[in-house]
Design a protein around this motif. Sequence first.
Motif, PDB file in Angstrom:
ATOM      1  N   UNK A 120     -10.680  -7.810  84.014  1.00  0.00           N
ATOM      2  CA  UNK A 120      -9.558  -7.982  83.203  1.00  0.00           C
ATOM      3  C   UNK A 120      -9.763  -8.022  81.716  1.00  0.00           C
ATOM      4  N   UNK A 121      -8.481  -7.565  81.198  1.00  0.00           N
ATOM      5  CA  UNK A 121      -8.365  -7.119  79.765  1.00  0.00           C
ATOM      6  C   UNK A 121      -8.769  -8.426  79.132  1.00  0.00           C
ATOM      7  N   UNK A 122      -9.622  -8.041  78.045  1.00  0.00           N
ATOM      8  CA  UNK A 122      -9.916  -9.270  77.171  1.00  0.00           C
ATOM      9  C   UNK A 122      -9.422  -8.651  75.666  1.00  0.00           C
ATOM     10  N   UNK A 123      -9.237  -9.766  74.827  1.00  0.00           N
ATOM     11  CA  UNK A 123      -8.452  -9.488  73.573  1.00  0.00           C
ATOM     12  C   UNK A 123      -9.510  -8.329  72.790  1.00  0.00           C
ATOM     13  N   UNK A 124     -10.776  -8.518  72.738  1.00  0.00           N
ATOM     14  CA  UNK A 124     -11.764  -7.988  72.237  1.00  0.00           C
ATOM     15  C   UNK A 124     -11.597  -6.242  72.615  1.00  0.00           C
ATOM     16  N   UNK A 163       0.421 -13.503  70.335  1.00  0.00           N
ATOM     17  CA  UNK A 163       0.303 -13.876  71.692  1.00  0.00           C
ATOM     18  C   UNK A 163       0.961 -12.593  72.534  1.00  0.00           C
ATOM     19  N   UNK A 164      -0.126 -12.210  73.384  1.00  0.00           N
ATOM     20  CA  UNK A 164       0.202 -10.963  74.226  1.00  0.00           C
ATOM     21  C   UNK A 164       0.322 -11.330  75.983  1.00  0.00           C
ATOM     22  N   UNK A 165       1.668 -11.470  76.143  1.00  0.00           N
ATOM     23  CA  UNK A 165       1.898 -11.820  77.355  1.00  0.00           C
ATOM     24  C   UNK A 165       1.817 -10.836  78.663  1.00  0.00           C
ATOM     25  N   UNK A 166       1.430 -11.220  79.734  1.00  0.00           N
ATOM     26  CA  UNK A 166       1.444 -10.184  80.653  1.00  0.00           C
ATOM     27  C   UNK A 166       2.706  -9.862  81.274  1.00  0.00           C
ATOM     28  N   UNK A 167       3.250  -9.347  82.581  1.00  0.00           N
ATOM     29  CA  UNK A 167       4.269  -8.873  82.744  1.00  0.00           C
ATOM     30  C   UNK A 167       4.990 -10.403  83.133  1.00  0.00           C
ATOM     31  N   UNK A 168       6.367 -10.657  82.676  1.00  0.00           N
ATOM     32  CA  UNK A 168       7.417 -11.763  82.675  1.00  0.00           C
ATOM     33  C   UNK A 168       8.172 -11.788  83.738  1.00  0.00           C
ATOM     34  N   UNK A 169       8.774 -12.903  84.320  1.00  0.00           N
ATOM     35  CA  UNK A 169       9.866 -12.855  85.170  1.00  0.00           C
ATOM     36  C   UNK A 169      10.534 -14.321  84.933  1.00  0.00           C
ATOM     37  N   UNK A 170      11.799 -14.472  85.457  1.00  0.00           N
ATOM     38  CA  UNK A 170      12.238 -15.667  85.482  1.00  0.00           C
ATOM     39  C   UNK A 170      13.764 -15.524  85.076  1.00  0.00           C
ATOM     40  N   UNK A 171      14.429 -16.843  84.426  1.00  0.00           N
ATOM     41  CA  UNK A 171      15.909 -16.589  84.080  1.00  0.00           C
ATOM     42  C   UNK A 171      16.059 -15.689  83.199  1.00  0.00           C
ATOM     43  N   UNK A 236      -4.276 -13.850  71.113  1.00  0.00           N
ATOM     44  CA  UNK A 236      -4.404 -14.626  72.456  1.00  0.00           C
ATOM     45  C   UNK A 236      -3.782 -13.753  73.609  1.00  0.00           C
ATOM     46  N   UNK A 237      -4.220 -13.465  74.696  1.00  0.00           N
ATOM     47  CA  UNK A 237      -3.713 -12.977  75.895  1.00  0.00           C
ATOM     48  C   UNK A 237      -3.099 -14.564  76.524  1.00  0.00           C
ATOM     49  N   UNK A 238      -1.837 -14.361  77.267  1.00  0.00           N
ATOM     50  CA  UNK A 238      -1.083 -15.257  77.856  1.00  0.00           C
ATOM     51  C   UNK A 238      -0.738 -14.872  79.281  1.00  0.00           C
ATOM     52  N   UNK A 239      -1.306 -15.406  80.109  1.00  0.00           N
ATOM     53  CA  UNK A 239      -1.235 -14.746  81.574  1.00  0.00           C
ATOM     54  C   UNK A 239      -1.612 -16.020  82.706  1.00  0.00           C
ATOM     55  N   UNK A 240      -1.626 -15.592  84.007  1.00  0.00           N
ATOM     56  CA  UNK A 240      -2.083 -16.718  85.111  1.00  0.00           C
ATOM     57  C   UNK A 240      -3.307 -16.404  85.308  1.00  0.00           C
ATOM     58  N   UNK A 274      -3.880   1.203  88.926  1.00  0.00           N
ATOM     59  CA  UNK A 274      -4.351   0.313  90.312  1.00  0.00           C
ATOM     60  C   UNK A 274      -4.148  -1.164  89.999  1.00  0.00           C
ATOM     61  N   UNK A 275      -4.889  -1.526  88.714  1.00  0.00           N
ATOM     62  CA  UNK A 275      -4.801  -2.955  88.438  1.00  0.00           C
ATOM     63  C   UNK A 275      -4.542  -3.162  86.883  1.00  0.00           C
ATOM     64  N   UNK A 276      -3.945  -4.225  86.641  1.00  0.00           N
ATOM     65  CA  UNK A 276      -3.531  -4.514  85.014  1.00  0.00           C
ATOM     66  C   UNK A 276      -3.694  -6.106  85.180  1.00  0.00           C
ATOM     67  N   UNK A 277      -4.672  -6.498  85.036  1.00  0.00           N
ATOM     68  CA  UNK A 277      -4.919  -7.923  84.748  1.00  0.00           C
ATOM     69  C   UNK A 277      -5.391  -8.599  83.449  1.00  0.00           C
ATOM     70  N   UNK A 278      -4.981  -9.668  82.965  1.00  0.00           N
ATOM     71  CA  UNK A 278      -5.267 -10.221  81.398  1.00  0.00           C
ATOM     72  C   UNK A 278      -6.413 -11.052  81.713  1.00  0.00           C
ATOM     73  N   UNK A 279      -7.474 -11.134  80.957  1.00  0.00           N
ATOM     74  CA  UNK A 279      -8.440 -12.250  80.901  1.00  0.00           C
ATOM     75  C   UNK A 279      -7.977 -13.370  79.875  1.00  0.00           C
TER      76      UNK A 279
END
Length: 318
Positions: A120-124, A163-171, A236-240, A274-279
Amino acid sequence: MISKDSKIFIAGHKGMVGSAVWNTFEENGYSNLIGTSSKELDLRNQSSVENFFSANKPAVVIDAAARVGGIMANKTYPYQFLMDNMSIQNNLIASSLAYGCEKFIFLGSSCIYPKLAPQPLKESYLLTSALEPSNEAYALAKISGVKACEYIRTQFGKDYISLMPTNLYGERDNFDLETSHVLPAMITKFHEAKIKGNLPVILWGTGSPKREFLHVQDLAKAVLFSLENTLPDNLYNVGVGEDISILDLANLIQKIVGHQGEIIWDTDKPDGTPRKLLDVSKMKDLGWTAKIQLEEGIQSTYQWYLENVEDLKRVKIG
Ligand SMILES: NC(=O)c1ccc[n+]([C@@H]2O[C@H](COP(=O)([O-])OP(=O)(O)OC[C@H]3O[C@@H](n4cnc5c(N)ncnc54)[C@H](OP(=O)(O)O)[C@@H]3O)[C@@H](O)[C@H]2O)c1
């Protein structure tokens, strides 16, 4: 000191992220929120932004205003994606510093990280190798915003963070099939196929890539957490912290929408990264984690879509 009646300017307060932040702040007792639409105040215009700050002097600025778009828009208009975003954030950051804003929260995106960085992607990993070419202009603008906030922290000792969010969804997501991201696009496709008699749904690729999805209300809570705490670092990364394959996502959305037809995977179309995941361990260590489970989040997003689908169509026609 930030208090419940501190003046907080939420730039981009009518957008998907800005409106979720506005509602979350209001629900938590912040009573002095201000916002303007791009028609009232074009944030690309330096003198207008300076006049606004001179008149309002916000104690806090949340930067959720940006020119955003999909791959096609980014590829076709890289100059505008670079310059509009740099102008918006430069004007906000410079006026915040000049007019005594105590706290600035800059929102970027995970596309700031190098294309081939380990997962997963670290801020560093920021600026360790080349960016993904298709959204390089947008990423460069966001990286310069991150760096401007970092330099203000070190040079002026002010609490400016990113703050660096991952893919968002919602209203208030974008459900337009021509310009939307994968999750809202699937909601639209499965819904339209269902109401036309459960027609087959065609999706791109093999379904094997994995992606991470964060509900926009969780992001808004992360912004609230960053408002109410002085975080020790600048980025800071912001994800799940976990991802799902596109195939599993399609099956989940199909179940929630109640589509009973076939899913056809068009394997001639590209799969993408193939993959994009935040640490997300940095935020977790400070005490913030996402709460909304993907199934629950998609259910409420689909409910919002059902309540607003006719309006969304009218906006498109208009
Ligand atoms: N959506 C995602 O999946 C995602 C993921 C990661 C990060 N983010 C980040 O979150 C931030 C907000 O994204 P979003 O999805 O909320 O976008 P959005 O729904 O398109 O909202 C963008 C907002 O920016 C405002 N804006 C754009 N140009 C402006 C200008 N020249 N002057 C004044 N205001 C302007 C718009 O105001 P008007 O409506 O008044 O024009 C709108 O309120 C962006 O920085 C983006 O990188 C989003």
